[in-house]
Write a protein that holds these residues in place. Structure first.
Motif, PDB file in Angstrom:
ATOM      1  N   ALA A 111      30.301  15.576 -36.894  1.00 28.63           N
ATOM      2  CA  ALA A 111      31.405  14.454 -37.082  1.00 28.63           C
ATOM      3  C   ALA A 111      32.289  14.104 -36.635  1.00 28.63           C
ATOM      4  CB  ALA A 111      31.079  12.893 -37.331  1.00 28.63           C
ATOM      5  N   SER A 168      33.669  17.762 -35.763  1.00 26.83           N
ATOM      6  CA  SER A 168      33.835  18.361 -35.039  1.00 26.83           C
ATOM      7  C   SER A 168      33.427  17.919 -33.706  1.00 26.83           C
ATOM      8  CB  SER A 168      33.157  18.842 -35.109  1.00 26.83           C
ATOM      9  OG  SER A 168      32.653  19.988 -33.786  1.00 26.83           O
ATOM     10  N   ARG A 169      32.736  16.537 -33.554  1.00 29.40           N
ATOM     11  CA  ARG A 169      32.257  15.321 -32.335  1.00 29.40           C
ATOM     12  C   ARG A 169      34.002  15.582 -32.274  1.00 29.40           C
ATOM     13  NH1 ARG A 169      29.322  12.928 -34.418  1.00 29.40           N
ATOM     14  NH2 ARG A 169      30.348  11.484 -34.718  1.00 29.40           N
ATOM     15  N   GLU A 170      34.593  14.442 -32.669  1.00 29.83           N
ATOM     16  CA  GLU A 170      35.798  13.026 -32.682  1.00 29.83           C
ATOM     17  C   GLU A 170      36.647  14.194 -32.097  1.00 29.83           C
ATOM     18  OE1 GLU A 170      35.576  10.557 -32.063  1.00 29.83           O
ATOM     19  OE2 GLU A 170      34.108  10.171 -32.438  1.00 29.83           O
ATOM     20  N   ASN A 211      36.472  15.316 -28.739  1.00 29.16           N
ATOM     21  CA  ASN A 211      36.180  14.041 -28.026  1.00 29.16           C
ATOM     22  C   ASN A 211      37.791  14.364 -27.895  1.00 29.16           C
ATOM     23  OD1 ASN A 211      36.611  11.718 -26.475  1.00 29.16           O
ATOM     24  ND2 ASN A 211      36.398  10.491 -28.219  1.00 29.16           N
TER      25      ASN A 211
END
Length: 97
Positions: free
Chosen positions: A55, A57-59, A62
């Motif tokens: 999460a 890494s994703r944010e 983003n």
């Protein structure tokens, strides 16, 4: 994409958001705070012992992809924004020595 250039990130972001109008500063500020809040929540979870690195890494991704698009939406050149940030961070570190 292993190591995309800013121009490639901008093209990718523009393709993703092609059907939406450019964001103005108030909407960029709200969206940036939302992503930052997500990162803060993940950080809190990590402190409590159950962090989610996927999460995070994703944010962070983003935030990177969005920042490039937001700069362009606001009429700024993303590469120039990065150059200014680099100079500001160097000045900050030098002031702390």
């Amino acid at each position: 994409m292993n190591d995309p250039r800013l121009s490639e990130l901008l093209t990718l972001a523009q393709q993703i958001w092609a059907d939406r109008p450019p964001m103005d500063l108030p909407h960029v500020a709200v969206a940036a705070c939302t992503v930052t809040g997500d990162i803060a929540r993940i950080s809190r979870d990590e402190i409590e012992g159950h962090g989610d690195r996927a999460a995070l890494s994703r944010e962070l991704g983003n935030l990177i992809l969005s920042d490039v698009r937001w700069a362009s939406d606001l009429g700024l050149e993303p590469g120039e924004c990065v150059r200014q940030a680099e100079a500001a961070q160097r000045r900050y570190l030098e002031s702390r020595l």
